[in-house]
Enzyme design. Structure first.
Site, PDB file in Angstrom:
ATOM      1  N   ASP A 121     -20.308  -2.100 -53.883  1.00  0.00           N
ATOM      2  CA  ASP A 121     -19.732  -0.903 -54.494  1.00  0.00           C
ATOM      3  C   ASP A 121     -19.488  -1.109 -55.987  1.00  0.00           C
ATOM      4  O   ASP A 121     -19.483  -2.241 -56.491  1.00  0.00           O
ATOM      5  CB  ASP A 121     -18.420  -0.544 -53.781  1.00  0.00           C
ATOM      6  CG  ASP A 121     -18.157   0.947 -53.762  1.00  0.00           C
ATOM      7  OD1 ASP A 121     -18.750   1.682 -54.571  1.00  0.00           O
ATOM      8  OD2 ASP A 121     -17.339   1.387 -52.928  1.00  0.00           O
TER       9      ASP A 121
ATOM     10  N   ASP B 261     -19.930  10.114 -51.436  1.00  0.00           N
ATOM     11  CA  ASP B 261     -18.664   9.876 -50.743  1.00  0.00           C
ATOM     12  C   ASP B 261     -18.234  11.085 -49.922  1.00  0.00           C
ATOM     13  O   ASP B 261     -17.242  11.005 -49.189  1.00  0.00           O
ATOM     14  CB  ASP B 261     -17.558   9.528 -51.747  1.00  0.00           C
ATOM     15  CG  ASP B 261     -17.566   8.060 -52.132  1.00  0.00           C
ATOM     16  OD1 ASP B 261     -18.307   7.285 -51.503  1.00  0.00           O
ATOM     17  OD2 ASP B 261     -16.833   7.687 -53.070  1.00  0.00           O
TER      18      ASP B 261
END
Length: 710
Positions: A446, A511
């Site tokens: 990430d 997301d």
């Protein structure tokens, strides 16, 4: 060698590369046969001077350097103490390669060399070009700007399609009519970004998914970039892409070189979907590891939206047990397993398993997961550090910043300067220790903030160096742990480009797990990226991002069409929904080979519908998705005209999702033809050219149709 001609099955590219002249793109478009020569194309392209402008038509070049004297466009800007700024690059040599060439240019006046590496895949028709600038002078060269390449494209490309968005709304498309002057997109976030995907399309005004001419250009780069389309006063159209450089970022000492990011381009005369099929073939053949391509993509379960930072071993084991029972094949432990990471305020950088949360270490959880027959995955955010961490307290000088300027607040974290060898070594050692100590086969890598002030400890800008260091660290981890797959995630889809895909195995698309958002996001991503690398998860019934409540049937159908995963609390979802989810996972596995190896066909529909399909390369099978996003303008929708089938073959047509679906007011065509049951057989020609009348359905419904050649 006066011309470099490269051919594929349906297209041709021709560069002018005569010794002593600036190199340029002379032609790129449909294949024209051997009878068409470079000389006649160049003679037919001859332009005249006009009143009010230069007395001669100024040439264009791949570099669009200052020495050409163009008043509107500049592609390369460099100098030595304010001098040697007017470079004019002339071809000195052409080295022919199996699928292209290296065009070597020099400017003896400014003592610079510029090389273009060109590759044109004869099977896909994908053009790749990269450039390298070398300082042959005796003093330092300051490089302020350098596009990878500038292409002159046909003037009938009237429309520009750009890709934009924000967090949870990635891969939005903006189609505008090209105007005089410049179309410009810039990104200074230090990553690919949510708001400026490094790609653009130029198309005729009537181009759609199945017809019309279009050029696609993608900058394979995970950092700052500049994309331009310029319409000159004489009507010529120039498209250029390159890394965006900060002041003083690239200073070349004598003998040093700067290598630009690669442009990946393609041309289609059959619309947007055909263009996407070229890009998908390129990603599959040139970027993805062969061993990972050969392996079925495991269905994921990610813990994030189930537990966030509230890690409890017993509950995680229960989630794993539930996931395995549904057919999940990989369990990914997200943020919160290390250091003092009980929330997003602390712990980043301390990549040691938390003894407070896991007193026996991660071993028992990993053993439980693998004992259930699943692979284990884990989350890292290597490039970041919290101020409240042991790492930052020990090495505060390891972060990027700007002298005398406060850090921009961004998720309570700073960016590590991974271009420093000691920082990269630390991260490689910590990641490696976790992988060596546990049977982990997957990393979710990430990156959750921008590089707002990308300055190193020496004060110099490190944005380009940071991206190259990322690629090097990814390669280093993969070389040491070749069995581990790596996902590129960046606050969702903010790092999902072909640059990072040369060093990773899949991307996290967004997301947002809201199925309605995802329908559009995944469609946008599919313009350049194939479905098997797009992480597509079934989220909770009550979406944590949008607050919408969406049926399990819609959520599952949306995730099923990509690399399917789950990101919801399996301990609180309704039992009936879990039963339906299990069926969807089984359906995905049944058609996974088709979805992950077939060819994409997006369909043109009304704005309140979305439709696309994947067709086997041999035309033997297909799976199409039709989504009713909102209410329909008419009593009944129009016809669904399938695409990509063999018109001469017959196909067995069935509705395979949702199971047992019935129209709002039966009997619709679905019931009359028993498509949800035994199905019916039709010719490919009838299915494509006449099409199938769609039934009325409620908004937020997604129907999946399977076609099998008989």
């Amino acid at each position: 060698m006066q011309y470099l001609r490269l051919d594929s099955e349906g297209s041709m590219v021709l560069f002018s590369c005569e010794i002593g002249t600036p190199p340029s793109l002379l032609y790129w478009g449909p294949a024209r046969g051997e009878a068409v020569s470079g000389d006649e194309i160049e003679r037919l392209s001859s332009r005249q001077g006009m009143h009010g402008v230069a007395d001669v038509a100024l040439p264009v070049s791949l570099a669009m350097e200052a020495g050409l004297g163009h008043p509107m466009v500049q592609g390369l800007a460099a100098h030595r103490d304010g001098k040697d700024w007017g470079s004019l690059f002339r071809v000195a040599k052409v080295e022919v390669l199996p699928q292209g060439a290296t065009i070597i240019c020099r400017d003896e006046q400014t003592r610079l060399g510029l090389e273009y590496y060109i590759d044109f895949d004869p099977e896909t028709g994908v053009l790749r070009i990269a450039s390298t600038l070398t300082n042959y002078g005796s003093t330092t060269l300051d490089l302020n700007e350098m596009v990878t390449a500038c292409f002159e494209l046909p003037q009938n490309m009237k429309d520009i399609v750009g890709f934009t968005g924000r967090w949870t709304q990635e891969f939005g498309r903006e189609r505008i009519a090209r105007t005089s002057g410049s179309y410009l997109r810039e990104n200074r976030s230090g990553r690919t970004s949510h708001f400026s995907y490094p790609a653009l399309l130029l198309a005729t005004a009537d181009t759609n998914e199945s017809a019309g001419e279009v050029y696609g250009l993608h900058l394979a780069w995970s950092g700052n970039h500049r994309l331009r389309v310029d319409t000159l006063t004489d009507g010529r159209v120039l498209a250029s892409l390159g890394a965006l450089l900060f002041p003083g970022e690239v200073r070349l000492a004598p003998g040093e070189s700067y290598a630009s990011p690669e442009i990946v381009g393609a041309y289609s005369a059959q619309g947007f979907s055909a263009l996407s099929r070229k890009f998908h073939a390129h990603v599959r053949a040139k970027l993805l590891r062969a061993e990972m391509r050969a392996k079925p993509r495991p269905v994921h379960y990610n813990t994030w939206e189930a537990v966030y930072f509230d890690h409890d071993s017993d509950r995680l084991k229960e989630l794993a047990t539930r996931a395995a029972a549904l057919g999940v094949e990989r369990f990914v432990l997200d943020d919160g397993w290390f250091g003092a990471r009980r929330n997003d305020l602390a712990g980043l950088g301390d990549w040691v398993v938390s003894g407070d949360v896991y007193p026996e270490g991660l071993g028992p959880l990993v053993d439980h997961v693998t004992g259930l027959g699943m692979e284990m995955g884990i989350w890292f955010e290597p490039e970041m550090v919290n101020p409240d961490s042991d790492l930052f307290r020990t090495h505060p000088d390891w972060v990027l910043g700007a002298e005398g300027v406060d850090q921009v607040p961004f998720r309570t974290q700073y960016v590590l300067d991974i271009s420093r060898p000691e920082v990269a070594d630390y991260l490689f050692e910590r990641i490696g220790a976790v992988l060596r100590d546990h049977d982990i086969r997957y990393i979710k890598w990430d990156m959750n903030r921008d590089l707002s002030h990308p300055g190193g400890v020496d004060g110099a800008v490190r944005a380009v160096a940071q991206v190259r260091a990322l690629y090097a660290l990814l390669d280093r981890v993969r070389a040491a742990h070749p069995h581990v797959e790596i996902e590129s995630c960046s606050s969702g889809g903010a790092r999902a480009d072909m640059g990072v895909l040369a060093h990773s195995d899949r991307v996290w698309t967004s997301d947002s797990n809201d199925a309605l958002d995802r329908q559009s996001i995944q469609r946008g991503a599919s313009f350049f990226l194939p479905p098997e690398i797009l992480g597509c998860h079934v989220g909770p019934a009550h979406c944590h991002v949008t607050g919408r409540r969406i049926s399990m049937a819609m959520r599952s159908a949306t995730a099923l069409m990509g690399h399917m995963g789950l990101e919801l609390n399996l301990l609180t979802e309704r039992e009936a929904d879990l039963v339906q989810l299990k069926s969807a996972i089984a359906l995905h596995k049944q058609h996974r080979n088709l979805l992950h190896d077939g060819e994409i066909y997006r369909l043109d529909t009304a704005s309140y519908h979305l439709a696309s399909g994947v067709v086997a390369r041999d035309k033997s099978e297909a799976l199409f998705s039709f989504s009713y996003m909102t209410g329909d303008q008419h009593v009944l929708p129009g016809r669904l005209q399938f695409a990509g089938l063999d018109p001469a073959r017959n196909y067995h047509l069935t509705l395979i999702w949702p199971e047992g679906w019935q129209a709002v007011k039966a009997p619709s065509l679905i019931e009359k033809l028993d498509l949800a049951g035994a199905g019916a057989v039709f010719s490919g020609a009838a299915l494509m050219y006449a099409g199938m009348q769609l039934p009325h359905a409620k908004p937020e419904t997604c129907l999946l149709f399977h076609l099998k050649a008989v």
